[in-house]
Design a protein around this motif. Structure first.
Motif, PDB file in Angstrom:
ATOM      1  N   THR A  21       0.959  -1.260   0.133  1.00  0.00           N
ATOM      2  CA  THR A  21       0.031   0.077  -0.180  1.00  0.00           C
ATOM      3  C   THR A  21       0.841   1.140   0.167  1.00  0.00           C
ATOM      4  O   THR A  21       0.711   2.395  -0.828  1.00  0.00           O
ATOM      5  CB  THR A  21      -0.903  -0.053   1.509  1.00  0.00           C
ATOM      6  N   ALA A  22       1.921   1.207   0.893  1.00  0.00           N
ATOM      7  CA  ALA A  22       2.924   2.354   1.023  1.00  0.00           C
ATOM      8  C   ALA A  22       3.746   2.634  -0.436  1.00  0.00           C
ATOM      9  O   ALA A  22       3.724   3.511  -0.707  1.00  0.00           O
ATOM     10  CB  ALA A  22       3.814   2.296   2.216  1.00  0.00           C
ATOM     11  N   LEU A  23       4.033   1.550  -0.967  1.00  0.00           N
ATOM     12  CA  LEU A  23       4.955   1.773  -2.110  1.00  0.00           C
ATOM     13  C   LEU A  23       3.953   1.867  -3.239  1.00  0.00           C
ATOM     14  O   LEU A  23       4.427   2.936  -4.022  1.00  0.00           O
ATOM     15  CB  LEU A  23       5.450   0.365  -2.383  1.00  0.00           C
ATOM     16  N   VAL A  24       2.802   1.785  -3.426  1.00  0.00           N
ATOM     17  CA  VAL A  24       1.914   1.866  -4.296  1.00  0.00           C
ATOM     18  C   VAL A  24       1.520   3.400  -4.424  1.00  0.00           C
ATOM     19  O   VAL A  24       1.685   4.123  -5.354  1.00  0.00           O
ATOM     20  CB  VAL A  24       0.648   1.269  -4.578  1.00  0.00           C
ATOM     21  N   ALA A  25       1.498   3.971  -3.189  1.00  0.00           N
ATOM     22  CA  ALA A  25       1.234   5.599  -2.843  1.00  0.00           C
ATOM     23  C   ALA A  25       2.550   6.296  -3.049  1.00  0.00           C
ATOM     24  O   ALA A  25       2.279   7.307  -3.410  1.00  0.00           O
ATOM     25  CB  ALA A  25       0.862   5.772  -1.552  1.00  0.00           C
ATOM     26  N   ASP A  26       3.425   5.806  -3.309  1.00  0.00           N
ATOM     27  CA  ASP A  26       4.899   6.557  -3.813  1.00  0.00           C
ATOM     28  C   ASP A  26       5.058   6.278  -5.381  1.00  0.00           C
ATOM     29  O   ASP A  26       5.767   6.930  -5.792  1.00  0.00           O
ATOM     30  CB  ASP A  26       5.950   5.517  -3.214  1.00  0.00           C
ATOM     31  N   GLY A  27       4.177   5.651  -6.017  1.00  0.00           N
ATOM     32  CA  GLY A  27       4.119   5.402  -7.434  1.00  0.00           C
ATOM     33  C   GLY A  27       5.008   4.394  -7.926  1.00  0.00           C
ATOM     34  O   GLY A  27       5.382   4.179  -9.040  1.00  0.00           O
ATOM     35  N   VAL A  28       5.504   3.454  -6.895  1.00  0.00           N
ATOM     36  CA  VAL A  28       6.326   2.181  -7.214  1.00  0.00           C
ATOM     37  C   VAL A  28       5.392   1.286  -7.720  1.00  0.00           C
ATOM     38  O   VAL A  28       4.346   0.976  -7.416  1.00  0.00           O
ATOM     39  CB  VAL A  28       6.936   1.902  -5.902  1.00  0.00           C
ATOM     40  N   ASP A  29       5.965   0.570  -8.828  1.00  0.00           N
ATOM     41  CA  ASP A  29       5.316  -0.651  -9.572  1.00  0.00           C
ATOM     42  C   ASP A  29       5.538  -1.915  -8.603  1.00  0.00           C
ATOM     43  O   ASP A  29       6.488  -2.420  -8.481  1.00  0.00           O
ATOM     44  CB  ASP A  29       5.879  -0.729 -10.977  1.00  0.00           C
ATOM     45  N   VAL A  30       4.360  -2.133  -8.006  1.00  0.00           N
ATOM     46  CA  VAL A  30       4.565  -3.364  -7.024  1.00  0.00           C
ATOM     47  C   VAL A  30       3.669  -4.480  -7.705  1.00  0.00           C
ATOM     48  O   VAL A  30       2.669  -4.603  -7.962  1.00  0.00           O
ATOM     49  CB  VAL A  30       3.833  -3.008  -5.778  1.00  0.00           C
ATOM     50  N   LEU A  31       4.458  -5.672  -7.365  1.00  0.00           N
ATOM     51  CA  LEU A  31       3.875  -7.097  -7.711  1.00  0.00           C
ATOM     52  C   LEU A  31       3.926  -7.926  -6.264  1.00  0.00           C
ATOM     53  O   LEU A  31       4.862  -8.114  -5.859  1.00  0.00           O
ATOM     54  CB  LEU A  31       4.446  -7.699  -8.729  1.00  0.00           C
ATOM     55  N   SER A  32       2.746  -8.187  -6.068  1.00  0.00           N
ATOM     56  CA  SER A  32       2.555  -8.861  -4.789  1.00  0.00           C
ATOM     57  C   SER A  32       2.274 -10.261  -5.086  1.00  0.00           C
ATOM     58  O   SER A  32       1.468 -10.618  -6.010  1.00  0.00           O
ATOM     59  CB  SER A  32       1.427  -8.514  -3.732  1.00  0.00           C
ATOM     60  N   SER A  33       2.854 -11.315  -4.696  1.00  0.00           N
ATOM     61  CA  SER A  33       2.941 -12.630  -4.831  1.00  0.00           C
ATOM     62  C   SER A  33       2.247 -13.516  -3.637  1.00  0.00           C
ATOM     63  O   SER A  33       3.126 -13.340  -2.347  1.00  0.00           O
ATOM     64  CB  SER A  33       4.179 -13.252  -5.234  1.00  0.00           C
ATOM     65  N   LEU A  34       1.192 -14.116  -3.742  1.00  0.00           N
ATOM     66  CA  LEU A  34       0.506 -14.662  -2.660  1.00  0.00           C
ATOM     67  C   LEU A  34       0.617 -16.278  -2.860  1.00  0.00           C
ATOM     68  O   LEU A  34       0.265 -16.654  -4.059  1.00  0.00           O
ATOM     69  CB  LEU A  34      -0.947 -14.384  -2.456  1.00  0.00           C
ATOM     70  N   ALA A  35       0.627 -17.165  -1.916  1.00  0.00           N
ATOM     71  CA  ALA A  35       0.859 -18.531  -2.284  1.00  0.00           C
ATOM     72  C   ALA A  35      -0.354 -19.167  -2.635  1.00  0.00           C
ATOM     73  O   ALA A  35      -0.455 -20.108  -3.441  1.00  0.00           O
ATOM     74  CB  ALA A  35       1.265 -19.279  -0.992  1.00  0.00           C
ATOM     75  N   GLY A  36      -1.615 -18.593  -2.204  1.00  0.00           N
ATOM     76  CA  GLY A  36      -2.804 -19.137  -2.798  1.00  0.00           C
ATOM     77  C   GLY A  36      -3.235 -20.213  -1.842  1.00  0.00           C
ATOM     78  O   GLY A  36      -4.336 -21.102  -2.319  1.00  0.00           O
ATOM     79  N   ARG A  37      -3.060 -19.848  -0.695  1.00  0.00           N
ATOM     80  CA  ARG A  37      -3.374 -21.277   0.237  1.00  0.00           C
ATOM     81  C   ARG A  37      -4.773 -20.824   0.998  1.00  0.00           C
ATOM     82  O   ARG A  37      -5.242 -21.724   1.747  1.00  0.00           O
ATOM     83  CB  ARG A  37      -2.361 -21.442   1.189  1.00  0.00           C
ATOM     84  N   VAL A  38      -4.783 -19.543   0.703  1.00  0.00           N
ATOM     85  CA  VAL A  38      -6.362 -18.869   1.554  1.00  0.00           C
ATOM     86  C   VAL A  38      -7.169 -18.814   0.465  1.00  0.00           C
ATOM     87  O   VAL A  38      -6.889 -18.386  -0.627  1.00  0.00           O
ATOM     88  CB  VAL A  38      -6.076 -17.942   2.262  1.00  0.00           C
ATOM     89  N   ALA A  39      -8.601 -19.385   0.383  1.00  0.00           N
ATOM     90  CA  ALA A  39      -9.550 -19.470  -0.610  1.00  0.00           C
ATOM     91  C   ALA A  39      -9.771 -17.990  -0.866  1.00  0.00           C
ATOM     92  O   ALA A  39     -10.166 -17.668  -2.043  1.00  0.00           O
ATOM     93  CB  ALA A  39     -10.558 -20.188  -0.243  1.00  0.00           C
ATOM     94  N   ASP A  40     -10.032 -17.059   0.086  1.00  0.00           N
ATOM     95  CA  ASP A  40     -10.476 -15.605  -0.276  1.00  0.00           C
ATOM     96  C   ASP A  40      -9.493 -14.889   0.372  1.00  0.00           C
ATOM     97  O   ASP A  40     -10.026 -14.127   1.581  1.00  0.00           O
ATOM     98  CB  ASP A  40     -11.801 -15.462   0.323  1.00  0.00           C
ATOM     99  N   PRO A  41      -8.285 -14.651  -0.077  1.00  0.00           N
ATOM    100  CA  PRO A  41      -7.245 -13.686   0.700  1.00  0.00           C
ATOM    101  C   PRO A  41      -7.791 -12.157   0.503  1.00  0.00           C
ATOM    102  O   PRO A  41      -8.461 -11.696  -0.479  1.00  0.00           O
ATOM    103  CB  PRO A  41      -6.204 -14.023  -0.287  1.00  0.00           C
ATOM    104  N   VAL A  42      -7.104 -11.444   1.262  1.00  0.00           N
ATOM    105  CA  VAL A  42      -7.413 -10.049   1.432  1.00  0.00           C
ATOM    106  C   VAL A  42      -6.304  -9.366   0.708  1.00  0.00           C
ATOM    107  O   VAL A  42      -5.112  -9.605   0.701  1.00  0.00           O
ATOM    108  CB  VAL A  42      -7.189  -9.441   2.912  1.00  0.00           C
TER     109      VAL A  42
END
Length: 253
Positions: A21-42
């Protein structure tokens, strides 16, 4: 800091989301990688990918094909495979890596904490109890499958078998209040709590509830971190590290 650079953030933890959230607000190109172990992740802001990379070789190849200026491993403190893969792959790819890991819990006066090194050790430690509260996550419960005690299992998604023969499952997502935890422990007549040393505030209320009720807590120690990787404990520290690295990269360009 100007909005330049691309950062890979590993993990679906609260710290990972706040950092993204903070990096996106800075204008940084952020890619978040989630493992996919939670069916409905935040989901965090910015681009998101879900699923594994295929171990060290897969992540190394991915970094070669998808250049980033930095990788921040903000996975769960017990995500040992991903943390090890990130350290090895970042080293092979020549990409700066930071480990963001929240501090572990600290015992308070009145706590009866019993430390073990593994889930198997935790199962051995509670063998003499009749009503056990397992809050170690839905994976790894096979270590407790041989227990004859009545086991209360809490997880976000349905747990994976095998499970103890006498198991009650509660599907809930934290944070949990102290009143809720006290009510749960009393309702199920819990005699001992089992958890990993995850740290953080979202699930810490169970420790306070156990203290107030005079219940022992069996805690699984954290696994060691890979050597040579810088580690910070807060999102602010991670932000400082990322911003400094991106500023250095932009000055070289």
């Amino acid at each position: 800091m100007s909005g330049t650079g691309r950062v890979l953030v590993l993990g679906g933890t609260g710290e990972a989301r706040r950092l993204a959230t903070a990096l996106v607000a800075d204008g940084v190109d952020v890619l978040s990688s989630l493992a996919g172990r939670v069916a409905d992740p935040v989901l965090p802001p910015g681009e998101v990918r879900i699923g594994g990379f295929g171990g060290i070789e897969g992540l190394t190849a991915w970094l070669a094909e998808n250049p980033v200026d930095a990788v921040v491993d903000a996975t769960h403190p017990f995500a040992t495979t991903m943390t090890a893969s990130a350290a090895a792959a970042a080293d092979l790819a020549g990409v700066p890596l930071l480990r963001l890991q929240r501090p572990g819990w600290t015992a308070q006066p009145g706590d009866d904490w019993r430390w073990v090194d593994s889930l198997e050790g935790a199962a051995a430690a509670v063998a003499g109890f009749d009503r056990v509260f397992l809050t170690t996550g839905r994976q790894g419960l096979a270590a407790f499958a041989g227990l004859t005690a009545h086991c209360l299992v809490r997880s976000v998604d349905p747990p994976e078998p095998p499970l103890p023969a006498r198991t009650t499952v509660v599907l809930e997502r934290g944070p949990f209040s102290l009143d809720d935890e006290l009510a749960l422990l009393r309702e199920h007549a819990v005699e001992v709590v089992v958890t990993k040393d995850s740290g953080g505030s979202m699930t810490a209320a169970k420790l306070t509830a156990a203290r107030e009720l005079g219940l022992p807590v069996v805690l699984v120690r954290r696994p060691p971190l890979p050597e040579g990787v810088p580690v910070v404990a807060t999102v602010d520290e991670a932000l400082t590290w990322v911003r400094a690295g991106l500023d250095r990269a932009s000055s070289v360009d």
